[in-house]
Design an enzyme around this catalytic site. Sequence first.
Site, PDB file in Angstrom:
ATOM      1  N   GLY A   1      -5.612   0.070  -4.101  1.00 33.48           N
ATOM      2  CA  GLY A   1      -4.965   0.943  -3.127  1.00 33.48           C
ATOM      3  C   GLY A   1      -5.646   0.959  -1.774  1.00 33.48           C
ATOM      4  N   THR A   2      -6.187  -0.175  -1.333  1.00 34.38           N
ATOM      5  CA  THR A   2      -6.921  -0.220  -0.067  1.00 34.38           C
ATOM      6  C   THR A   2      -6.035   0.140   1.126  1.00 34.38           C
ATOM      7  OG1 THR A   2      -6.531  -2.601   0.038  1.00 34.38           O
ATOM      8  CG2 THR A   2      -8.640  -1.882  -0.833  1.00 34.38           C
ATOM      9  N   ARG A   3      -4.773  -0.183   1.077  1.00 29.38           N
ATOM     10  CA  ARG A   3      -3.884   0.146   2.201  1.00 29.38           C
ATOM     11  C   ARG A   3      -3.596   1.632   2.292  1.00 29.38           C
ATOM     12  NH1 ARG A   3       0.427  -4.297   0.688  1.00 29.38           N
ATOM     13  NH2 ARG A   3      -0.400  -3.642  -1.297  1.00 29.38           N
ATOM     14  N   LEU A   4      -3.966   2.377   1.269  1.00 30.05           N
ATOM     15  CA  LEU A   4      -3.752   3.823   1.272  1.00 30.05           C
ATOM     16  C   LEU A   4      -4.948   4.575   1.861  1.00 30.05           C
ATOM     17  CD1 LEU A   4      -2.144   4.108  -2.265  1.00 30.05           C
ATOM     18  CD2 LEU A   4      -0.976   4.108  -0.067  1.00 30.05           C
TER      19      LEU A   4
END
Length: 72
Positions: free
Chosen positions: A15-18
């Site tokens: 979930g790095t884009r979160l």
Amino acid sequence: MFKDVAAIVLAAGKGTRLNSDRPKVLQEIAGKPLIFYTLRLLRALGLGKIVIVVGYGAQKVKRALGDSCTYA
């Protein structure tokens, strides 16, 4: 209803884009982790077995879900 059917839930995303340290499936919508909605539906269908595939933050996911599922 579907006791002879198993579900495999892919829950290994980071979930790095979160922009969060929490695993993607533990991000909340309406106060509950995303994966809770998936599990609620699968349980309502009466599936015989639910297997959660964990990766990043596996211990956090297992702690949140408890022993109600099988983990891989």
